[in-house]
Design an enzyme around this catalytic site. Sequence first.
Site, mmCIF file in Angstrom:
data_model
loop_
_atom_site.group_PDB
_atom_site.id
_atom_site.type_symbol
_atom_site.label_atom_id
_atom_site.label_comp_id
_atom_site.label_asym_id
_atom_site.label_seq_id
_atom_site.Cartn_x
_atom_site.Cartn_y
_atom_site.Cartn_z
ATOM 1 N N ARG A 51 -12.842 -12.318 -19.940
ATOM 2 C CA ARG A 51 -11.415 -13.170 -20.046
ATOM 3 C C ARG A 51 -11.476 -14.716 -20.701
ATOM 4 O O ARG A 51 -10.458 -15.018 -21.445
ATOM 5 C CB ARG A 51 -10.938 -13.244 -18.573
ATOM 6 C CG ARG A 51 -10.177 -12.237 -17.965
ATOM 7 C CD ARG A 51 -9.443 -12.684 -16.943
ATOM 8 N NE ARG A 51 -10.391 -13.064 -15.908
ATOM 9 C CZ ARG A 51 -10.324 -12.839 -14.588
ATOM 10 N NH1 ARG A 51 -9.149 -12.589 -14.164
ATOM 11 N NH2 ARG A 51 -11.119 -13.506 -13.749
ATOM 12 N N HIS A 178 -30.961 -1.792 -9.200
ATOM 13 C CA HIS A 178 -32.046 -2.320 -10.186
ATOM 14 C C HIS A 178 -33.513 -2.447 -9.324
ATOM 15 O O HIS A 178 -34.419 -2.451 -10.095
ATOM 16 C CB HIS A 178 -31.845 -3.712 -10.230
ATOM 17 C CG HIS A 178 -31.935 -4.780 -9.278
ATOM 18 N ND1 HIS A 178 -30.735 -4.882 -8.539
ATOM 19 C CD2 HIS A 178 -32.627 -5.317 -8.548
ATOM 20 C CE1 HIS A 178 -30.824 -5.726 -7.181
ATOM 21 N NE2 HIS A 178 -32.061 -6.029 -7.446
ATOM 22 N N HIS A 240 -30.270 0.361 -2.066
ATOM 23 C CA HIS A 240 -31.478 0.165 -2.341
ATOM 24 C C HIS A 240 -32.665 0.717 -1.503
ATOM 25 O O HIS A 240 -33.819 1.392 -1.643
ATOM 26 C CB HIS A 240 -31.869 -1.253 -2.308
ATOM 27 C CG HIS A 240 -30.744 -2.091 -3.271
ATOM 28 N ND1 HIS A 240 -30.507 -1.696 -4.523
ATOM 29 C CD2 HIS A 240 -30.171 -3.354 -2.960
ATOM 30 C CE1 HIS A 240 -29.715 -2.587 -5.148
ATOM 31 N NE2 HIS A 240 -29.141 -3.475 -4.163
ATOM 32 N N LYS A 331 -30.881 -11.148 5.750
ATOM 33 C CA LYS A 331 -30.787 -12.507 5.277
ATOM 34 C C LYS A 331 -31.440 -13.539 6.007
ATOM 35 O O LYS A 331 -31.298 -13.400 7.217
ATOM 36 C CB LYS A 331 -29.451 -12.874 4.873
ATOM 37 C CG LYS A 331 -28.754 -11.774 4.212
ATOM 38 C CD LYS A 331 -28.746 -11.742 2.873
ATOM 39 C CE LYS A 331 -27.965 -10.856 2.046
ATOM 40 N NZ LYS A 331 -28.560 -10.729 0.546
HETATM 41 P P1 NAD Z 1 -18.637 -12.979 -11.877
HETATM 42 O O1 NAD Z 1 -17.516 -13.057 -11.227
HETATM 43 O O2 NAD Z 1 -19.546 -14.114 -12.193
HETATM 44 O O3 NAD Z 1 -18.009 -12.438 -13.534
HETATM 45 C C1 NAD Z 1 -17.171 -11.475 -13.626
HETATM 46 C C2 NAD Z 1 -16.868 -11.348 -15.145
HETATM 47 O O4 NAD Z 1 -15.925 -10.478 -15.320
HETATM 48 C C3 NAD Z 1 -16.462 -12.341 -15.839
HETATM 49 O O5 NAD Z 1 -17.163 -12.442 -16.922
HETATM 50 C C4 NAD Z 1 -15.042 -12.446 -16.008
HETATM 51 O O6 NAD Z 1 -14.568 -13.242 -17.157
HETATM 52 C C5 NAD Z 1 -14.883 -10.896 -16.209
HETATM 53 N N1 NAD Z 1 -13.436 -10.604 -15.929
HETATM 54 C C6 NAD Z 1 -12.942 -10.664 -14.531
HETATM 55 N N2 NAD Z 1 -11.778 -10.204 -14.690
HETATM 56 C C7 NAD Z 1 -11.472 -9.599 -16.014
HETATM 57 C C8 NAD Z 1 -10.452 -8.966 -16.657
HETATM 58 N N3 NAD Z 1 -9.280 -8.597 -15.935
HETATM 59 N N4 NAD Z 1 -10.731 -8.492 -18.007
HETATM 60 C C9 NAD Z 1 -11.719 -8.991 -18.467
HETATM 61 N N5 NAD Z 1 -13.086 -9.437 -17.865
HETATM 62 C C10 NAD Z 1 -12.770 -9.888 -16.653
HETATM 63 O O7 NAD Z 1 -19.180 -11.693 -11.146
HETATM 64 P P2 NAD Z 1 -20.880 -11.159 -11.245
HETATM 65 O O8 NAD Z 1 -21.538 -11.777 -10.305
HETATM 66 O O9 NAD Z 1 -21.427 -11.511 -12.807
HETATM 67 O O10 NAD Z 1 -20.769 -9.704 -10.956
HETATM 68 C C11 NAD Z 1 -20.290 -8.643 -11.846
HETATM 69 C C12 NAD Z 1 -20.536 -7.199 -11.048
HETATM 70 O O11 NAD Z 1 -22.029 -7.201 -10.877
HETATM 71 C C13 NAD Z 1 -19.961 -6.976 -9.934
HETATM 72 O O12 NAD Z 1 -19.484 -5.871 -9.642
HETATM 73 C C14 NAD Z 1 -20.814 -7.395 -8.906
HETATM 74 O O13 NAD Z 1 -20.629 -6.799 -7.876
HETATM 75 C C15 NAD Z 1 -22.224 -7.037 -9.842
HETATM 76 N N6 NAD Z 1 -23.408 -7.179 -9.188
HETATM 77 C C16 NAD Z 1 -23.754 -9.013 -9.510
HETATM 78 C C17 NAD Z 1 -24.865 -9.118 -8.868
HETATM 79 C C18 NAD Z 1 -25.342 -10.583 -9.154
HETATM 80 O O14 NAD Z 1 -26.443 -11.087 -8.811
HETATM 81 N N7 NAD Z 1 -24.279 -11.411 -9.600
HETATM 82 C C19 NAD Z 1 -25.877 -8.327 -8.603
HETATM 83 C C20 NAD Z 1 -25.558 -7.042 -8.447
HETATM 84 C C21 NAD Z 1 -24.367 -6.643 -8.678
#
Ligand code: NAD
Length: 484
Positions: A51, A178, A240, A331
Amino acid sequence: MVSRVIPVDPFDLVIFGGTGDLARRKILPGLYRRFRDGQMPEGVSIVGAARSEFDDDGYRAFVAEALAEFLPKAKLEPKAVKGFLDLLGYIAVDATGKDGWAELAGRMRKGVVQAFYFSVGPSLFGALAERLHKHKIAGADARIVVEKPFGHDLESAKALNATLAKHFHETQIYRIDHYLGKETVQNLMAVRFGNMLFEPLWKNQYIDHVQITVAETVGVGGRGAYYDKSGAMRDMVQNHLMQLLCLIAMEPPSKFDPDAVRDEKLKVIRALKPVEHEHIVRGQYRAGDGTPSYVEDAENPDSLTESFIAMKVHLANWRWNGTPFYLRTGKRMKARHSEIVVRFKEPPHSIFEEDTGQSANELRIRLQPNEGMDLTVTIKEPGPGGMRLIDVPLDMTFADALGEEASDVPDAYERLIMDVIRGNQTLFMRGDEVEAAWAWTDPIIGEWTEREDRPLRYDAGSTGPEEALILMHRDGRRWRELSS
Ligand code: NAD
């Protein structure tokens, strides 16, 4: 050890959510490492799509900061960093609207592998799939990578599968877990199926029990509100721990091929027996020395969500009838420690006198810290003093056995992304596997909800509620000590 990095084919990779936490911490640093190690050929393009408003240069600067934050300084070779940043571009895209899609279509090239990483919340998966299709961005061989959580229960997982299936064939969908990308987890398959030594003993007749532990020292602070709707069962066990259990328990596949492996894993999940209530221990951490309690982290004083779970599960099949699998995850535990312990039975008859120190063999597969495996064997204690026995580990720590390079193996994410580019789905979950896992998990969670089951409190920095220790003591067994 000779490095055998095999370059992949040229590709276009679009990272939806390219400014998010996961992209910054794992995906982009992982891609940099693959570039630095020579795995990316000429003609690679990586596009961040999210975004925020950035131009290409702004995104490169953003990624440079992420690399500096999440990689050790010694790994940041200026020439390699510059080369990697040159591959990057950015397009501001609204997943649920119109903005950015035509521009993204214009950036995609023909004749290269196309991959789309959905690193956004699952509520956006459907919208992204639909727009990739509508704007004719994704070709017939394009791949999509979807992150966890894949659904919240069986119904939502089915709905998500059906949504993705409208626009993508199952062979194009890469559901990431992962844990499957970890070196040791793959090594587990190599050890089981690449040696004659273990497989004949890999059954209830010779294995007393299996323990799978994934313990974390961190709490849920920061993502407490999200976690509170999930809990350890959904966040860790359904995916996992279940995947690790499958790799331990599955029958040998006929070949190392995606469907052959996943067919066998699916059979394991389907063979899981319903778990008896008294074989489950749920916990919630208390406040520790300077750390908040779970309910404070979750900002929900009445929360009934578990941050810890231990359970004894059984498989209904010939190989494993009667052999318990003990699973535990939590945790704010004593140590960050993940491992699988396969404990063999004691020899049926001991020729030695009592108290000589004889015990059962244990194969330990360590996921973290210090990835590796060891096998304890009983030998004679050297020197005089008669026949005294001791257990010694045959240590298979990669770094020790294989030299420096083995300690710098690709991290799970980077390995899995390269598998996407290669078109290899072996280490990704198939839709039916995910649904079967939810079908087993749902009734357990449903019963807690119905009974308003209250998790037991446990001290931060402990091994969880005492009842988790009792779960094994009752069976004359005990968990291996947690150590960091
Ligand atoms: P985050 O909230 O940090 O990032 C979300 C991203 O999505 C941002 O880049 C944002 O700009 C984009 N976004 C949100 N709404 C949008 C829209 N309408 N249009 C376009 N882009 C949009 O989230 P994250 O922690 O990076 O997690 C992303 C995914 O990965 C989630 O499904 C989360 O459950 C999964 N995940 C994250 C982790 C982690 O360690 N962060 C681990 C395992 C799984």
